[in-house]
Scaffold this motif. Structure first.
Motif, PDB file in Angstrom:
ATOM      1  N   VAL A 339       1.918   6.538  -4.862  1.00 12.62           N
ATOM      2  CA  VAL A 339       2.700   5.306  -5.091  1.00 12.62           C
ATOM      3  C   VAL A 339       3.165   4.531  -4.039  1.00 12.62           C
ATOM      4  CG1 VAL A 339       4.950   4.564  -6.332  1.00 12.62           C
ATOM      5  CG2 VAL A 339       3.565   6.383  -7.496  1.00 12.62           C
ATOM      6  N   GLY A 340       3.324   5.163  -3.142  1.00 14.03           N
ATOM      7  CA  GLY A 340       3.858   4.468  -1.751  1.00 14.03           C
ATOM      8  C   GLY A 340       2.704   3.797  -1.068  1.00 14.03           C
ATOM      9  N   ALA A 341       1.551   4.380  -0.988  1.00 14.40           N
ATOM     10  CA  ALA A 341       0.156   3.915  -0.738  1.00 14.40           C
ATOM     11  C   ALA A 341      -0.099   2.660  -1.511  1.00 14.40           C
ATOM     12  CB  ALA A 341      -0.564   4.829  -0.461  1.00 14.40           C
ATOM     13  N   VAL A 361       7.116  -3.488  -0.717  1.00 14.38           N
ATOM     14  CA  VAL A 361       8.073  -2.593  -0.141  1.00 14.38           C
ATOM     15  C   VAL A 361       8.840  -1.910  -1.045  1.00 14.38           C
ATOM     16  CG1 VAL A 361      10.074  -2.641   1.391  1.00 14.38           C
ATOM     17  CG2 VAL A 361       8.187  -4.160   2.030  1.00 14.38           C
ATOM     18  N   ALA A 362       9.197  -2.386  -1.993  1.00 17.46           N
ATOM     19  CA  ALA A 362      10.128  -1.572  -3.182  1.00 17.46           C
ATOM     20  C   ALA A 362       9.146  -0.368  -3.451  1.00 17.46           C
ATOM     21  CB  ALA A 362      10.520  -2.409  -4.306  1.00 17.46           C
ATOM     22  N   LEU A 363       8.054  -0.388  -3.960  1.00 14.72           N
ATOM     23  CA  LEU A 363       7.169   0.543  -4.315  1.00 14.72           C
ATOM     24  C   LEU A 363       6.912   1.800  -3.350  1.00 14.72           C
ATOM     25  CD1 LEU A 363       4.498  -1.270  -6.418  1.00 14.72           C
ATOM     26  CD2 LEU A 363       6.269   0.372  -7.260  1.00 14.72           C
ATOM     27  N   LYS A 364       6.907   1.291  -1.848  1.00 13.26           N
ATOM     28  CA  LYS A 364       6.704   2.007  -1.009  1.00 13.26           C
ATOM     29  C   LYS A 364       7.917   2.935  -0.875  1.00 13.26           C
ATOM     30  CE  LYS A 364       4.896   0.881   3.105  1.00 13.26           C
ATOM     31  NZ  LYS A 364       4.752   0.152   4.209  1.00 13.26           N
ATOM     32  N   SER A 368       8.392   7.005  -1.288  1.00 12.67           N
ATOM     33  CA  SER A 368       8.653   7.922  -0.206  1.00 12.67           C
ATOM     34  C   SER A 368       9.977   8.708  -0.423  1.00 12.67           C
ATOM     35  CB  SER A 368       8.963   6.861   0.916  1.00 12.67           C
ATOM     36  OG  SER A 368      10.052   6.159   1.067  1.00 12.67           O
ATOM     37  N   SER A 369      10.722   8.451  -1.539  1.00 14.76           N
ATOM     38  CA  SER A 369      11.928   9.190  -1.738  1.00 14.76           C
ATOM     39  C   SER A 369      11.672  10.714  -1.886  1.00 14.76           C
ATOM     40  CB  SER A 369      12.768   8.547  -2.897  1.00 14.76           C
ATOM     41  OG  SER A 369      11.635   8.454  -4.128  1.00 14.76           O
ATOM     42  N   ALA A 458      -0.916   5.880   6.542  1.00 16.21           N
ATOM     43  CA  ALA A 458      -0.191   7.219   6.593  1.00 16.21           C
ATOM     44  C   ALA A 458       0.159   8.087   5.370  1.00 16.21           C
ATOM     45  CB  ALA A 458       1.115   7.098   7.679  1.00 16.21           C
ATOM     46  N   TYR A 459       0.747   7.334   4.376  1.00 14.74           N
ATOM     47  CA  TYR A 459       0.949   7.678   3.189  1.00 14.74           C
ATOM     48  C   TYR A 459      -0.192   8.304   2.496  1.00 14.74           C
ATOM     49  CZ  TYR A 459       5.716   6.121   3.164  1.00 14.74           C
ATOM     50  OH  TYR A 459       7.056   5.769   3.325  1.00 14.74           O
ATOM     51  N   ALA A 460      -1.468   7.758   2.272  1.00 14.51           N
ATOM     52  CA  ALA A 460      -2.495   8.273   2.063  1.00 14.51           C
ATOM     53  C   ALA A 460      -2.693   9.548   2.543  1.00 14.51           C
ATOM     54  CB  ALA A 460      -3.760   7.296   2.121  1.00 14.51           C
TER      55      ALA A 460
END
Length: 489
Positions: A339-341, A361-364, A368-369, A458-460
């Motif tokens: 979701v963050g990616a 940014v909100a989705l990222k 990440s939470s 990095a998230y991917a």
């Protein structure tokens, strides 16, 4: 000698106000929320705005900043490892971590303000900044951060209470990041601007607040697990002394799950540091700030992005632990990274328009939470797995390395970002009132890559790494075997 130590730690000034039994609400609030919030407040501010202060207020050379931050990383990593070993060897009536917490009330508060005095010009100014920078990041911060990380596992053996303390500490950490990225930038853009005297007064107030809250943390914490060994010969203590650093290193480095979680955290933390260090630059030179009626309203834009990132993380705090209990930490964190990616892709395709950037940014941040909230729990699972295989605990070494990765992220990523800015032709004298037109296309592209795309990639990578992380599968059986082993011993 021991009698003097005992007398010192039993004085009204140093005696703990936390009760010997169960953890109560005052200990949770003052010891694990207010204390860490005040202690980490300067770090939250530095993460968001220190690079901007160096370049736009002190007008420091970008090559100097790159060199300073890279060199300091060596000192920072060494300091974290040394402090971890010092804490393990501390024997006092106050515990092994709390004496270092008390010392931090002085060291952290003083170090947090030194970079904002700068009484010299020219080469002397660079020397002053270099010394002050390292006193904070390579001395004061490692002392506090390592001691604070150690407090939770030694606070109590009650796992539910320990989980609650960890949650309070995590919320404090998110709170200081929110203050540093939402409130302080508005103070900078509307009041402090490039007035070094005002910067000093603001950080002096933060330093005083830091000293008071750390002292509260010291008074309202207790190391109940450490206290169990007071007055005992302690076979377990003798056993701990026979486990060398080399044996601990061999135990952790031979475990694939340890490498996976450390690489995951490295990518997660360092990409976040790159994003945080470039955020002010993105809001000043890339984002269309006319949404707020003026091209120089970048502080308001930064506060808006920070707020839209903080709200999803706050909401997620309610659901992350129940979801992890139902579907496993691995599944929830992996889904969050995906979701963050996707959020990063949306923000990147927004091309500086505030609405798609804010949504992305909100989705990222929402994605990440789970990683933010359960990273320590995943590390604990690996530590238990290593204990099952090797028969030794590696908490101190693992937390020292974990802390090193976290603390070193800001200087290393800021140095990389400084080098990237310098290579792109960043104009330190540009007028912010001109908005995005004040910097070249190469500069804006560099800033966008730093703020959005590095973390997105990095998230991917993190999603792929955590997909391979299956240590939870056999953990209950391994923990049961550890308990039987200890009972037999």
């Amino acid at each position: 000698m021991s009698e003097k130590k005992q007398d010192f730690w039993n004085t009204p000034l140093t005696r703990s106000l936390a009760k010997p039994g169960d953890v109560k609400l005052p200990e949770m609030l003052l010891g694990y929320f207010i204390g860490p919030f005040g202690a980490l407040l300067s770090s939250g501010i530095f993460t968001s705005i220190l690079q901007n202060y160096f370049t736009d207020v002190l007008k420091l050379n970008l090559t100097f900043l790159t060199t300073l931050q890279l060199f300091s990383t060596i000192l920072i990593v060494a300091a974290n490892l040394i402090v971890g070993q010092l804490i393990e060897r501390t024997r006092a009536m106050a515990g092994k971590a709390r004496p270092w917490i008390l010392l931090s009330a002085l060291t952290l508060s003083v170090a947090s303000v030194l970079m904002f005095i700068v009484p010299f010009e020219g080469a002397a100014k660079m020397v002053w900044v270099a010394v002050a920078y390292n006193l904070y990041y390579a001395v004061a911060y490692p002392i506090y951060n390592t001691a604070n990380s150690t407090l939770i596992p030694v606070s109590t053996r009650n796992s539910q209470q320990r989980g609650a303390l960890a949650s309070f500490t995590n919320v404090a950490g998110l709170g200081v990041m929110g203050f540093g990225s939402m409130i302080f930038p508005m103070l900078v853009s509307f009041a402090l601007k490039e007035n070094q005297g005002l910067w000093f007064m603001a950080m002096l107030a933060v330093a005083i607040f830091t000293a008071l809250t750390i002292f509260l943390q010291f008074k309202f914490t207790r190391e109940r697990v450490t206290e169990e060994s007071f007055g005992q010969a302690g076979e377990s203590a003798a056993q701990r002394q026979t486990v060398s650093l080399g044996e601990q290193l061999k135990a952790v480095t031979s475990e694939k799950w340890w490498w996976i979680i450390m690489l995951f955290y490295l990518a997660f933390q360092w990409s976040g540091a790159m994003k945080n260090g470039s955020m002010a630059f993105f809001c000043k030179w890339v984002l269309d700030n006319t949404f707020f009626g003026s091209a120089d309203a970048w502080g308001a834009s930064q506060s808006l992005l920070s707020l839209l990132g903080a709200i999803p993380m706050a909401v997620a705090a309610v659901f992350v632990v129940p979801l992890c209990n139902k579907f496993s930490k691995r599944t929830v964190v992996c889904a969050g990274m995906i979701v963050g990616a996707l959020g990063g892709v949306i923000a990147g395709l927004g091309n500086g328009s505030i609405v798609p950037v804010a949504v992305g940014v909100a989705l990222k941040c929402f994605g990440s939470s789970p990683a933010c909230y359960v990273i320590l729990a995943m590390l604990a699972d690996v530590i238990d797995h290593i204990e099952y295989k090797s028969g030794i605990r590696t908490d101190g070494l693992t937390m020292s390395i974990y802390s090193s990765v976290m603390v070193a992220a800001t200087p290393i990523c800021n140095s990389i970002f400084s080098a990237m800015l310098s290579a792109s032709g960043y104009d330190q004298a540009a007028d912010v009132a001109l908005g995005t037109a004040a910097q070249s296309a190469a500069v804006k592209s560099t800033i966008s890559i730093s703020y959005i795309w590095i973390e997105t990639v990095a998230y991917a990578i993190c999603a792929a790494l955590i997909f391979l992380f299956t240590v939870e599968k056999n953990l209950p059986q391994e923990q049961e075997a550890i308990a039987k082993r200890k009972k037999t011993a």
